[in-house]
Design a protein around this motif. Structure first.
Motif, PDB file in Angstrom:
ATOM      1  N   LEU A 363     -35.396  42.631  53.494  1.00  0.00           N
ATOM      2  CA  LEU A 363     -33.445  41.398  54.085  1.00  0.00           C
ATOM      3  C   LEU A 363     -32.812  42.170  55.277  1.00  0.00           C
ATOM      4  O   LEU A 363     -32.820  40.627  55.934  1.00  0.00           O
ATOM      5  CB  LEU A 363     -32.818  42.801  53.074  1.00  0.00           C
ATOM      6  CG  LEU A 363     -30.874  42.840  53.862  1.00  0.00           C
ATOM      7  CD1 LEU A 363     -30.790  41.893  53.010  1.00  0.00           C
ATOM      8  CD2 LEU A 363     -30.542  44.345  52.995  1.00  0.00           C
ATOM      9  N   GLY A 364     -33.784  42.741  56.177  1.00  0.00           N
ATOM     10  CA  GLY A 364     -33.410  42.710  57.623  1.00  0.00           C
ATOM     11  C   GLY A 364     -34.240  41.540  58.339  1.00  0.00           C
ATOM     12  O   GLY A 364     -33.353  40.738  59.362  1.00  0.00           O
ATOM     13  N   SER A 365     -34.901  41.088  57.868  1.00  0.00           N
ATOM     14  CA  SER A 365     -35.336  39.924  58.073  1.00  0.00           C
ATOM     15  C   SER A 365     -35.073  38.326  58.275  1.00  0.00           C
ATOM     16  O   SER A 365     -34.728  37.311  58.784  1.00  0.00           O
ATOM     17  CB  SER A 365     -37.687  39.284  57.721  1.00  0.00           C
ATOM     18  OG  SER A 365     -38.116  38.519  57.966  1.00  0.00           O
ATOM     19  N   VAL A 366     -34.130  38.549  56.976  1.00  0.00           N
ATOM     20  CA  VAL A 366     -33.753  37.171  56.095  1.00  0.00           C
ATOM     21  C   VAL A 366     -32.493  37.183  56.673  1.00  0.00           C
ATOM     22  O   VAL A 366     -31.857  36.209  58.113  1.00  0.00           O
ATOM     23  CB  VAL A 366     -33.111  37.310  54.920  1.00  0.00           C
ATOM     24  CG1 VAL A 366     -32.233  36.477  54.644  1.00  0.00           C
ATOM     25  CG2 VAL A 366     -34.338  37.506  54.084  1.00  0.00           C
ATOM     26  N   ILE A 367     -31.918  38.341  57.961  1.00  0.00           N
ATOM     27  CA  ILE A 367     -30.341  38.112  58.316  1.00  0.00           C
ATOM     28  C   ILE A 367     -31.276  38.298  60.092  1.00  0.00           C
ATOM     29  O   ILE A 367     -29.917  37.675  60.649  1.00  0.00           O
ATOM     30  CB  ILE A 367     -30.145  39.779  58.171  1.00  0.00           C
ATOM     31  CG1 ILE A 367     -29.308  39.930  56.868  1.00  0.00           C
ATOM     32  CG2 ILE A 367     -28.474  39.593  59.237  1.00  0.00           C
ATOM     33  CD1 ILE A 367     -28.400  38.753  56.391  1.00  0.00           C
ATOM     34  N   GLU A 368     -32.192  38.163  60.317  1.00  0.00           N
ATOM     35  CA  GLU A 368     -32.230  38.073  61.592  1.00  0.00           C
ATOM     36  C   GLU A 368     -33.302  36.851  61.917  1.00  0.00           C
ATOM     37  O   GLU A 368     -32.252  36.368  63.046  1.00  0.00           O
ATOM     38  CB  GLU A 368     -33.808  38.898  61.409  1.00  0.00           C
ATOM     39  CG  GLU A 368     -34.306  38.911  63.431  1.00  0.00           C
ATOM     40  CD  GLU A 368     -35.677  39.386  63.647  1.00  0.00           C
ATOM     41  OE1 GLU A 368     -36.143  39.306  64.683  1.00  0.00           O
ATOM     42  OE2 GLU A 368     -36.396  39.576  63.160  1.00  0.00           O
ATOM     43  N   ARG A 369     -33.335  36.455  60.898  1.00  0.00           N
ATOM     44  CA  ARG A 369     -33.949  34.321  60.831  1.00  0.00           C
ATOM     45  C   ARG A 369     -31.815  33.576  61.008  1.00  0.00           C
ATOM     46  O   ARG A 369     -31.574  32.950  61.778  1.00  0.00           O
ATOM     47  CB  ARG A 369     -34.005  33.854  60.251  1.00  0.00           C
ATOM     48  CG  ARG A 369     -34.654  32.312  60.075  1.00  0.00           C
ATOM     49  CD  ARG A 369     -35.207  31.617  59.020  1.00  0.00           C
ATOM     50  NE  ARG A 369     -35.565  30.756  59.203  1.00  0.00           N
ATOM     51  CZ  ARG A 369     -34.403  29.860  59.010  1.00  0.00           C
ATOM     52  NH1 ARG A 369     -33.434  30.044  58.574  1.00  0.00           N
ATOM     53  NH2 ARG A 369     -35.092  28.566  58.717  1.00  0.00           N
ATOM     54  N   ALA A 370     -30.740  33.923  59.984  1.00  0.00           N
ATOM     55  CA  ALA A 370     -30.019  33.716  60.235  1.00  0.00           C
ATOM     56  C   ALA A 370     -28.833  33.735  60.992  1.00  0.00           C
ATOM     57  O   ALA A 370     -27.965  32.894  61.390  1.00  0.00           O
ATOM     58  CB  ALA A 370     -29.259  34.427  58.610  1.00  0.00           C
ATOM     59  N   VAL A 371     -28.419  34.884  61.814  1.00  0.00           N
ATOM     60  CA  VAL A 371     -28.353  35.483  63.128  1.00  0.00           C
ATOM     61  C   VAL A 371     -28.265  33.690  64.315  1.00  0.00           C
ATOM     62  O   VAL A 371     -27.680  33.752  64.338  1.00  0.00           O
ATOM     63  CB  VAL A 371     -28.175  36.196  63.079  1.00  0.00           C
ATOM     64  CG1 VAL A 371     -27.708  37.377  65.009  1.00  0.00           C
ATOM     65  CG2 VAL A 371     -27.606  37.662  62.216  1.00  0.00           C
ATOM     66  N   LEU A 372     -30.339  34.046  64.161  1.00  0.00           N
ATOM     67  CA  LEU A 372     -30.104  33.227  65.343  1.00  0.00           C
ATOM     68  C   LEU A 372     -30.128  31.783  64.782  1.00  0.00           C
ATOM     69  O   LEU A 372     -30.053  31.259  65.868  1.00  0.00           O
ATOM     70  CB  LEU A 372     -31.995  33.885  65.170  1.00  0.00           C
ATOM     71  CG  LEU A 372     -33.288  32.792  65.948  1.00  0.00           C
ATOM     72  CD1 LEU A 372     -32.155  33.208  67.643  1.00  0.00           C
ATOM     73  CD2 LEU A 372     -34.681  32.987  66.030  1.00  0.00           C
ATOM     74  N   MET A 373     -30.709  31.620  63.677  1.00  0.00           N
ATOM     75  CA  MET A 373     -30.176  30.181  63.782  1.00  0.00           C
ATOM     76  C   MET A 373     -28.727  29.668  63.428  1.00  0.00           C
ATOM     77  O   MET A 373     -27.801  28.394  62.860  1.00  0.00           O
ATOM     78  CB  MET A 373     -30.851  29.531  62.044  1.00  0.00           C
ATOM     79  CG  MET A 373     -32.518  29.790  62.669  1.00  0.00           C
ATOM     80  SD  MET A 373     -33.060  28.586  63.797  1.00  0.00           S
ATOM     81  CE  MET A 373     -33.370  27.189  63.389  1.00  0.00           C
ATOM     82  N   ALA A 374     -27.581  30.834  62.876  1.00  0.00           N
ATOM     83  CA  ALA A 374     -26.471  30.104  62.119  1.00  0.00           C
ATOM     84  C   ALA A 374     -25.594  29.816  63.897  1.00  0.00           C
ATOM     85  O   ALA A 374     -25.868  30.087  65.005  1.00  0.00           O
ATOM     86  CB  ALA A 374     -25.578  31.718  62.265  1.00  0.00           C
ATOM     87  N   ASP A 375     -24.699  28.632  63.365  1.00  0.00           N
ATOM     88  CA  ASP A 375     -24.105  27.229  64.384  1.00  0.00           C
ATOM     89  C   ASP A 375     -22.639  27.910  64.390  1.00  0.00           C
ATOM     90  O   ASP A 375     -22.331  28.068  64.671  1.00  0.00           O
ATOM     91  CB  ASP A 375     -23.894  25.754  63.658  1.00  0.00           C
ATOM     92  CG  ASP A 375     -25.885  25.603  63.943  1.00  0.00           C
ATOM     93  OD1 ASP A 375     -26.572  26.160  64.745  1.00  0.00           O
ATOM     94  OD2 ASP A 375     -26.235  24.488  63.309  1.00  0.00           O
ATOM     95  N   ALA A 376     -22.663  28.217  62.548  1.00  0.00           N
ATOM     96  CA  ALA A 376     -20.733  28.719  62.330  1.00  0.00           C
ATOM     97  C   ALA A 376     -20.747  30.450  63.095  1.00  0.00           C
ATOM     98  O   ALA A 376     -21.659  30.903  63.191  1.00  0.00           O
ATOM     99  CB  ALA A 376     -20.405  28.577  60.430  1.00  0.00           C
ATOM    100  N   ALA A 377     -19.406  30.624  62.738  1.00  0.00           N
ATOM    101  CA  ALA A 377     -19.015  32.077  62.735  1.00  0.00           C
ATOM    102  C   ALA A 377     -19.499  32.980  62.487  1.00  0.00           C
ATOM    103  O   ALA A 377     -19.288  34.287  62.386  1.00  0.00           O
ATOM    104  CB  ALA A 377     -17.243  32.187  63.329  1.00  0.00           C
ATOM    105  N   ALA A 378     -20.055  32.410  60.972  1.00  0.00           N
ATOM    106  CA  ALA A 378     -20.083  33.256  59.458  1.00  0.00           C
ATOM    107  C   ALA A 378     -21.547  33.168  59.198  1.00  0.00           C
ATOM    108  O   ALA A 378     -21.609  31.462  59.039  1.00  0.00           O
ATOM    109  CB  ALA A 378     -19.570  33.930  58.890  1.00  0.00           C
ATOM    110  N   ILE A 379     -22.729  33.833  58.479  1.00  0.00           N
ATOM    111  CA  ILE A 379     -23.583  33.086  58.158  1.00  0.00           C
ATOM    112  C   ILE A 379     -23.577  32.878  56.573  1.00  0.00           C
ATOM    113  O   ILE A 379     -22.255  33.344  55.706  1.00  0.00           O
ATOM    114  CB  ILE A 379     -24.452  34.609  57.608  1.00  0.00           C
ATOM    115  CG1 ILE A 379     -24.555  35.497  59.379  1.00  0.00           C
ATOM    116  CG2 ILE A 379     -25.774  34.387  56.758  1.00  0.00           C
ATOM    117  CD1 ILE A 379     -25.342  36.259  58.924  1.00  0.00           C
ATOM    118  N   SER A 380     -23.725  31.747  56.439  1.00  0.00           N
ATOM    119  CA  SER A 380     -23.289  30.844  55.107  1.00  0.00           C
ATOM    120  C   SER A 380     -24.809  30.555  54.459  1.00  0.00           C
ATOM    121  O   SER A 380     -25.385  31.874  54.346  1.00  0.00           O
ATOM    122  CB  SER A 380     -23.117  29.381  55.542  1.00  0.00           C
ATOM    123  OG  SER A 380     -24.058  28.526  55.726  1.00  0.00           O
ATOM    124  N   CYS A 381     -24.783  30.325  53.166  1.00  0.00           N
ATOM    125  CA  CYS A 381     -25.659  30.367  52.057  1.00  0.00           C
ATOM    126  C   CYS A 381     -26.903  29.194  52.773  1.00  0.00           C
ATOM    127  O   CYS A 381     -27.974  29.739  52.796  1.00  0.00           O
ATOM    128  CB  CYS A 381     -24.505  29.537  50.814  1.00  0.00           C
ATOM    129  SG  CYS A 381     -23.675  30.121  49.738  1.00  0.00           S
TER     130      CYS A 381
END
Length: 466
Positions: A363-381
């Motif tokens: 889970l930590g690895s998934v969120i790490e990548r999501a935070v790094l790659m996210a362009d919007a204000a919140a993490i999306s699907c």
């Protein structure tokens, strides 16, 4: 820059010292007496103090006795003495002074000694800061979870932190076994002593004994110098033995002797060394089954399991996933300089519904990548779904039943065995691969007489659905 306090009842010398040190960039305060100096030291949180020994009123030695005893609050004190009073300077060193200077004072010597004292205080304060960060990170509030199972874990941990008992932590890979071990250590009376982790599965059998027990020169080929082992180095603190189920029987025997006798002998050594170490062990194996197959010593098992803590897999504490997600978002926002505000409901549902074979670490690895790659204000699907390997939903209409028919129980038996192979004989993981509850999975294993894998057998009177 460090704060320095100069204490001397001679105005000329006091002024010279102040000027020299200010030219070096220090923030300098001057006092004409020890009493005045103590007041300034307290108000300015001084790092270094230069004080004459012989002054009217309170002497420099007497002033040392009035300084705080706590290392984080006590400045490094350099005493100034004449040739005829060196014995007094030695007495001051015994009372905690950092160093002494002999009159007449040399500018280069002053700056050198004050520099060393300032550097020492800087390192001390940094060490204390890091230690406080560790305590904050691994205190009970740092264990994230409000689910019933995690609340039970935290309650057990709180009861045992103040004791020296050995602890055995069970849990799948990625469930946070080392986090719990650190929480036990940093909330115990041993918190100022070392916490020493070792992964028993990551070190070859021919090296693990040297790592744990140390060795003397000539103990084996290549042993050219004395090396203290991790047990010896952890004296006064805690040794965390991760994946202890992977230790060889010979090493288990030697470890048992350490637990019984509270002493260790280096490889090739004759003398034993007394040690005061708390042992915390962890494993994802069923040690009782390992005992049955002769792979783990029963006497060592009972020495280790004075208290047992069992960490649930993430799928058994799904109500904690939103808390964990927010924690990881905050961590990686700080690490990557991002400002992700949170996660949208669709993405959170994806994470909550997922089967998490890698548990919290995944889970930590998934969120790490999501935070790094996210362009919007919140993490999306879109930010998370590519990292989630969803189980394939089998449509019964895609299975072509032959004219002669099939034996459904044989098909079911093959699926159970295949799931066990893919899960490396870990029952909880195999159950998740088939979308079954843990109890249902055990029920079906026993129904078909399949060998019992690693895991904890459910109660015998449990009636499984289906």
């Amino acid at each position: 820059m460090a704060v320095v306090v100069v204490i001397d009842d001679e105005p000329l010398q006091r002024g010279i010292l102040k000027t020299i040190l200010e030219d070096e960039g220090y923030e300098v305060f001057a006092a004409a007496s020890a009493e005045e100096g103590l007041k300034i030291i307290s108000e300015q949180n001084a790092d270094v103090v230069l004080t004459d020994l012989n002054m009217a009123g309170m002497t420099g030695i007497q002033m040392l006795e009035h300084l705080p005893k706590e290392p984080s609050s006590r400045p490094a004190v350099i005493v100034i003495t004449a040739y005829g009073t060196i014995n007094s300077a030695v007495e001051a060193m015994k009372k905690g002074a950092f160093d002494y200077l002999i009159k007449p004072l040399d500018k280069d010597v002053i700056t050198l000694v004050v520099g060393k004292a300032a550097e020492r205080m800087s390192l001390l304060k940094e060490n204390i800061r890091l230690h406080r960060e560790l305590f904050d990170k691994f205190n009970m509030e740092g264990i994230i979870g409000r689910s019933k199972k995690m609340t039970e874990v935290i309650d057990v941990v709180k009861k045992i932190t103040a004791t020296p008992v050995t602890v055995l932590i069970y849990g799948e890979s990625g469930t946070g076994k080392e986090l719990i071990a650190r929480a036990i250590h940093y909330n115990s009376p041993r918190k100022n002593a070392p916490f020493t982790p070792i992964n028993c599965a990551a070190i070859p059998d021919n090296l693990i004994e040297s790592e744990l027990f140390g060795h003397e020169p000539g103990a084996f080929t290549g042993a050219t110098h004395r090396k203290p082992g991790l047990i010896e180095s952890a004296d006064g603190g805690t040794l965390f033995l991760d994946e202890i189920g992977d230790l060889s029987l010979l090493t288990q025997t030697k470890l048992l002797r350490v637990l019984q006798d509270k002493e260790v002998r280096r490889l090739g050594g004759k003398d034993t060394i007394k040690v005061n170490v708390r042992f915390i062990a962890a494993t994802n194996k069923d040690l009782e089954k390992e005992i049955e197959t002769g792979k783990f010593r029963e006497d060592l098992y009972y020495r280790l399991k004075v208290v047992t803590v069992t960490l649930p897999p993430l799928t058994e504490r799904k109500e904690d996933i939103p808390l964990l997600v927010n924690f990881f978002i905050s961590r990686y926002n700080a690490e990557f300089g991002k400002q992700i505000s949170g996660i949208d409901n669709g993405a959170l549902k994806l994470l909550t519904d997922y089967h998490w074979p890698g548990n919290i670490r995944q889970l930590g690895s998934v969120i790490e990548r999501a935070v790094l790659m996210a362009d919007a204000a919140a993490i999306s699907c879109e930010d998370v779904k590519s990292e989630l390997k969803q189980p394939i939903a089998c449509d019964i209409m895609d299975i072509e039943i032959p004219e002669e028919g099939i034996i459904f129980e044989e098909l079911e038996k093959k699926l159970l065995k295949q799931a066990m192979r893919k899960a490396n004989n870990v029952a909880t993981k195999a159950a998740r691969l088939l979308g079954m509850s843990y109890k249902t999975f055990w029920y079906r294993l026993e129904k078909f007489g399949i060998n019992i894998p690693n895991g904890t057998r459910p109660p015998k009177d449990t009636t499984a659905p289906g």
